[in-house]
Design a protein around this motif. Structure first.
Motif, mmCIF file in Angstrom:
data_model
loop_
_atom_site.group_PDB
_atom_site.id
_atom_site.type_symbol
_atom_site.label_atom_id
_atom_site.label_comp_id
_atom_site.label_asym_id
_atom_site.label_seq_id
_atom_site.Cartn_x
_atom_site.Cartn_y
_atom_site.Cartn_z
ATOM 1 N N ASP A 42 0.671 -1.214 0.116
ATOM 2 C CA ASP A 42 0.147 0.009 -0.050
ATOM 3 C C ASP A 42 0.636 1.377 -0.023
ATOM 4 O OD1 ASP A 42 -2.163 -1.749 0.301
ATOM 5 O OD2 ASP A 42 -2.423 -1.487 2.271
ATOM 6 N N SER A 43 1.875 1.216 -0.864
ATOM 7 C CA SER A 43 2.640 2.493 -1.043
ATOM 8 C C SER A 43 2.007 3.519 -2.012
ATOM 9 C CB SER A 43 3.915 2.057 -1.415
ATOM 10 O OG SER A 43 4.759 3.057 -1.787
ATOM 11 N N ASP A 44 1.770 4.739 -1.482
ATOM 12 C CA ASP A 44 1.416 5.724 -2.291
ATOM 13 C C ASP A 44 2.300 7.166 -1.832
ATOM 14 O OD1 ASP A 44 -0.966 4.973 -4.034
ATOM 15 O OD2 ASP A 44 -1.379 4.383 -1.938
ATOM 16 N N GLY A 45 2.262 7.851 -3.024
ATOM 17 C CA GLY A 45 3.191 9.292 -2.637
ATOM 18 C C GLY A 45 3.120 10.154 -3.604
ATOM 19 N N TYR A 46 3.950 11.330 -3.545
ATOM 20 C CA TYR A 46 3.819 12.302 -4.332
ATOM 21 C C TYR A 46 4.821 12.958 -4.556
ATOM 22 C CZ TYR A 46 3.931 15.290 -0.352
ATOM 23 O OH TYR A 46 4.073 16.081 0.868
ATOM 24 N N GLY A 47 5.460 13.457 -5.788
ATOM 25 C CA GLY A 47 6.844 14.277 -5.605
ATOM 26 C C GLY A 47 6.727 15.551 -6.501
ATOM 27 N N ILE A 48 7.704 16.253 -6.230
ATOM 28 C CA ILE A 48 7.890 17.560 -6.937
ATOM 29 C C ILE A 48 9.420 17.906 -7.259
ATOM 30 C CG2 ILE A 48 7.933 18.908 -4.779
ATOM 31 C CD1 ILE A 48 7.061 21.521 -6.451
ATOM 32 N N GLY A 49 9.763 17.897 -8.427
ATOM 33 C CA GLY A 49 11.213 18.043 -8.791
ATOM 34 C C GLY A 49 11.367 19.370 -9.765
ATOM 35 N N PHE A 50 12.541 19.732 -9.918
ATOM 36 C CA PHE A 50 13.035 21.028 -10.840
ATOM 37 C C PHE A 50 14.405 20.796 -11.218
ATOM 38 C CE2 PHE A 50 15.724 21.884 -7.172
ATOM 39 C CZ PHE A 50 16.684 22.616 -7.630
ATOM 40 N N SER A 51 14.478 21.401 -12.507
ATOM 41 C CA SER A 51 15.796 21.595 -13.147
ATOM 42 C C SER A 51 15.916 22.882 -13.548
ATOM 43 C CB SER A 51 15.843 20.528 -14.326
ATOM 44 O OG SER A 51 16.979 20.876 -15.062
ATOM 45 N N LYS A 52 17.091 23.797 -13.538
ATOM 46 C CA LYS A 52 17.407 25.235 -13.804
ATOM 47 C C LYS A 52 18.664 25.110 -14.596
ATOM 48 C CE LYS A 52 17.463 29.383 -14.050
ATOM 49 N NZ LYS A 52 16.535 29.937 -15.243
ATOM 50 N N SER A 53 18.515 25.521 -15.620
ATOM 51 C CA SER A 53 19.963 25.455 -16.525
ATOM 52 C C SER A 53 20.869 26.685 -16.051
ATOM 53 C CB SER A 53 19.628 25.861 -18.141
ATOM 54 O OG SER A 53 18.815 26.995 -18.248
ATOM 55 N N ILE A 54 22.200 26.512 -16.394
ATOM 56 C CA ILE A 54 23.257 27.306 -15.934
ATOM 57 C C ILE A 54 24.113 27.455 -17.359
ATOM 58 C CG2 ILE A 54 25.119 28.343 -14.304
ATOM 59 C CD1 ILE A 54 23.820 26.433 -12.402
ATOM 60 N N GLY A 55 23.965 28.729 -18.061
ATOM 61 C CA GLY A 55 24.731 28.653 -19.156
ATOM 62 C C GLY A 55 24.234 27.630 -20.310
ATOM 63 N N LYS A 56 24.851 27.302 -21.150
ATOM 64 C CA LYS A 56 24.419 26.293 -22.339
ATOM 65 C C LYS A 56 24.957 24.850 -21.954
ATOM 66 C CE LYS A 56 25.088 29.636 -26.041
ATOM 67 N NZ LYS A 56 25.747 29.769 -27.395
ATOM 68 N N SER A 57 25.637 24.598 -20.887
ATOM 69 C CA SER A 57 26.035 23.306 -20.659
ATOM 70 C C SER A 57 25.890 22.617 -19.269
ATOM 71 C CB SER A 57 27.693 23.140 -20.847
ATOM 72 O OG SER A 57 27.990 23.569 -22.459
ATOM 73 N N PHE A 58 25.432 23.389 -18.336
ATOM 74 C CA PHE A 58 25.251 22.943 -16.935
ATOM 75 C C PHE A 58 23.678 23.403 -16.500
ATOM 76 C CE2 PHE A 58 29.673 23.896 -17.662
ATOM 77 C CZ PHE A 58 30.286 22.752 -17.300
ATOM 78 N N TYR A 59 23.561 22.671 -15.536
ATOM 79 C CA TYR A 59 22.184 22.707 -14.825
ATOM 80 C C TYR A 59 22.143 22.313 -13.446
ATOM 81 C CZ TYR A 59 21.753 17.905 -16.437
ATOM 82 O OH TYR A 59 21.715 16.444 -16.533
ATOM 83 N N LEU A 60 21.261 22.812 -12.551
ATOM 84 C CA LEU A 60 21.063 22.109 -11.270
ATOM 85 C C LEU A 60 19.748 21.364 -11.222
ATOM 86 C CD1 LEU A 60 21.737 25.331 -8.893
ATOM 87 C CD2 LEU A 60 23.165 23.635 -9.383
ATOM 88 N N ASN A 61 19.600 20.471 -10.475
ATOM 89 C CA ASN A 61 18.254 19.864 -10.486
ATOM 90 C C ASN A 61 18.181 19.185 -8.849
ATOM 91 O OD1 ASN A 61 20.169 17.674 -10.149
ATOM 92 N ND2 ASN A 61 19.549 16.860 -12.335
#
Length: 235
Positions: free
Chosen positions: A64-83
């Motif tokens: 009986d496993s149920d859950g929710y999630g929220i995630g993000f990604s943010k680019s930094i310049g053309k080649s890098f990103y945070l997530n």
């Protein structure tokens, strides 16, 4: 393999439904077709994910496993990103006469880089940290635990038209992970052989508009498989 095929089949049904409605091939229908994506933003790294999560545990004692999630990604310049991401959920631990609710909170924060292999095809490298907080029901608070970990790996993203595929393979390490510990007044067994292992995350995204997509994915580790369904918002 069956679980991966389920996700791909769902995406295929959605895609064929849109095609049959003339969405891709006719501008006379209610929904006008999207123009081919521009090369510079074909695969955007600026987005937010909202997800429903169901976990199939590799143990008869969890259900009986149920859950929710929220995630993000943010680019930094053309080649890098945070997530990063947050996932909250619950499941039931059931050992004979011991039936306990367990609440979990998982946090991930990391960074990545992209390498373009072709138009709308990126090779990605990611790494980061993970924290898991688990709280057991009344009478078993002494079994609450915090688990710290790290992950690093590689993957691929590819898009054609409105359909995008992704697949990642992470190697991860955890400390203090008792997710495979079975509770009893008399017996405690650690099912996890070691604190290291692989995590695979395949998925598919149907881009309904330029800014909104429907997402289906999976997270597969040594013991458990989580199924994800949600929405991706590009900004």
């Amino acid at each position: 393999m069956k679980k991966q095929m389920i996700c791909l089949a769902l995406a295929s049904l959605l895609t064929s439904g849109i095609a049959d409605a003339g969405d891709w091939f006719s501008s006379g229908k209610e929904l006008a077709p999207l123009a081919p994506p521009a090369v510079h933003d074909c695969l955007s790294y600026d987005f937010i994910d909202l997800e429903y999560i169901h976990t199939d545990f590799g143990s008869q004692y969890f259900r009986d496993s149920d859950g929710y999630g929220i995630g993000f990604s943010k680019s930094i310049g053309k080649s890098f990103y945070l997530n990063g991401s947050f996932a909250g959920g619950s499941y039931v631990y059931d050992w004979v006469d011991h039936v306990l609710p367990v609440d979990t909170k998982r946090y991930r924060l990391g960074a990545g880089t992209r390498v373009r292999l072709a138009e709308c095809v990126d090779l990605i490298f990611e790494g980061g940290a993970e924290h898991l907080d688990a709280e057991y029901g009344a009478g078993y608070e002494d079994h609450d635990y915090d688990s710290w970990g790290w992950y690093m790996g590689t993957g691929i993203r590819a898009r054609t038209g409105r359909l995008e595929w992704y697949a990642k393979a992470y190697y991860l390490g955890r400390e203090g992970d008792y997710s495979q510990e079975y509770l009893s007044h008399h017996v405690t067994t650690h099912g996890r052989v070691d604190d290291y292992g692989w995590l695979f995350t395949p998925g598919v995204i149907l881009h309904v508009t330029d800014n909104v997509g429907v997402k289906f994915g999976m997270e597969i580790d040594e013991y458990n498989t989580s199924f994800l369904a949600g929405v991706r918002f590009h900004y």
